[in-house]
Design an enzyme around this catalytic site. Sequence first.
Site, short mmCIF file in Angstrom:
data_model
loop_
_atom_site.label_atom_id
_atom_site.label_comp_id
_atom_site.label_asym_id
_atom_site.label_seq_id
_atom_site.Cartn_x
_atom_site.Cartn_y
_atom_site.Cartn_z
N ARG A 39 -10.76 -0.16 7.65
CA ARG A 39 -10.28 -1.53 7.82
C ARG A 39 -11.39 -2.47 8.30
O ARG A 39 -11.18 -3.67 8.37
CB ARG A 39 -9.19 -1.51 8.87
CG ARG A 39 -7.83 -2.05 8.45
CD ARG A 39 -6.96 -1.93 9.66
NE ARG A 39 -5.66 -2.48 9.58
CZ ARG A 39 -4.55 -1.82 9.28
NH1 ARG A 39 -4.60 -0.58 8.89
NH2 ARG A 39 -3.38 -2.42 9.35
N LYS A 57 0.84 -1.21 0.00
CA LYS A 57 0.00 0.00 0.00
C LYS A 57 0.88 1.25 0.00
O LYS A 57 0.56 2.24 -0.64
CB LYS A 57 -0.94 0.02 1.22
CG LYS A 57 -1.91 -1.15 1.26
CD LYS A 57 -3.01 -0.96 2.30
CE LYS A 57 -2.50 -0.97 3.72
NZ LYS A 57 -2.01 -2.26 4.20
N ARG A 62 11.19 -7.12 6.77
CA ARG A 62 11.17 -5.66 6.60
C ARG A 62 12.01 -4.93 7.67
O ARG A 62 11.90 -5.22 8.84
CB ARG A 62 9.71 -5.19 6.67
CG ARG A 62 9.53 -3.69 6.54
CD ARG A 62 8.16 -3.35 6.07
NE ARG A 62 7.09 -3.54 7.05
CZ ARG A 62 5.82 -3.23 6.83
NH1 ARG A 62 5.46 -2.71 5.67
NH2 ARG A 62 4.91 -3.42 7.75
N ARG A 99 -2.50 -9.75 12.81
CA ARG A 99 -2.90 -8.63 11.93
C ARG A 99 -3.53 -9.14 10.65
O ARG A 99 -4.50 -8.58 10.15
CB ARG A 99 -1.68 -7.75 11.61
CG ARG A 99 -1.22 -6.92 12.80
CD ARG A 99 0.21 -6.47 12.66
NE ARG A 99 0.44 -5.51 11.60
CZ ARG A 99 1.63 -5.33 11.01
NH1 ARG A 99 2.66 -6.04 11.38
NH2 ARG A 99 1.77 -4.42 10.07
N ARG A 147 9.98 -2.62 12.85
CA ARG A 147 8.76 -2.27 13.57
C ARG A 147 8.44 -3.34 14.60
O ARG A 147 8.58 -4.53 14.32
CB ARG A 147 7.60 -2.15 12.57
CG ARG A 147 7.41 -0.74 12.07
CD ARG A 147 6.41 -0.66 10.98
NE ARG A 147 5.12 -1.27 11.30
CZ ARG A 147 4.05 -1.20 10.52
NH1 ARG A 147 4.12 -0.55 9.38
NH2 ARG A 147 2.92 -1.76 10.86
#
Length: 215
Positions: free
Chosen positions: A90, A15, A128, A173, A162
């Site tokens: 969401r 995104k 990531r 998630r 993160r």
Amino acid sequence: MKNVFILIGAPGSGKGTLSKMLVDKLNIAHISSGDMLRAEITKGSELSLQLKELLSEGKLIDDNLMTEMINTRIQQEDCKNGFILDGYPRTLQQVKLLDKMLSQSEIKLYAFYLEIDDDTLIKRITGRYACANCGAIYNKYTANPKKEGVCDKCSGTVFTTREDDNIDTFNKRLGTFKAELQEILAFYQKLGILYKFDATLGKDKMQEKLLEIIN
Ligand code: AMP
């Protein structure tokens, strides 16, 4: 008439990348609900502790609170030409609240859905990491800096991950994301504004498709 883009996709589906393309092309504001919440957490406000706990557990923030934050944000000057909603709405409830919020505005609405398989997502998320100085994103499996340990963009040498980019939180998630996905897609499909992207296509192909839609 201003353009409003809703980006729907699992964590790690790209995104952020698609947002950047839209910002570069249309010079509109990029509103990431996750970034807004992380910024709020660093303020040390009363809300911060509560948010920190929810985010680290991969749980969702209350629909009304999230919508209120978005509503305040879209009144700002940089949204006057249009904006991208990245990570919001969401839930189906947020979809309905947003629909109500925008019902009085003269806007052209697009909903982009980034489709991707779970295995690719897991690699993207657990690999990531980011430059602590400029925020450039890397991936330990697929996209390390050209020179090991040195950021390509700013030559920084400190990197961070993160807190919620671990496999356990990620699974939560992803489960949360999928819970109401079909209903959300059905809502936008019915409005005739849903566009599906294959999120594994790569940047060039994605950009090509994007231009076809918005031109
Ligand atoms: P993201 O950066 O989009 O992956 O969001 C990080 C976390 O922020 C999520 O796992 C949720 O805990 C929270 N969050 C972000 N957007 C929303 C939203 N629209 N509604 C509720 N919680 C959200």
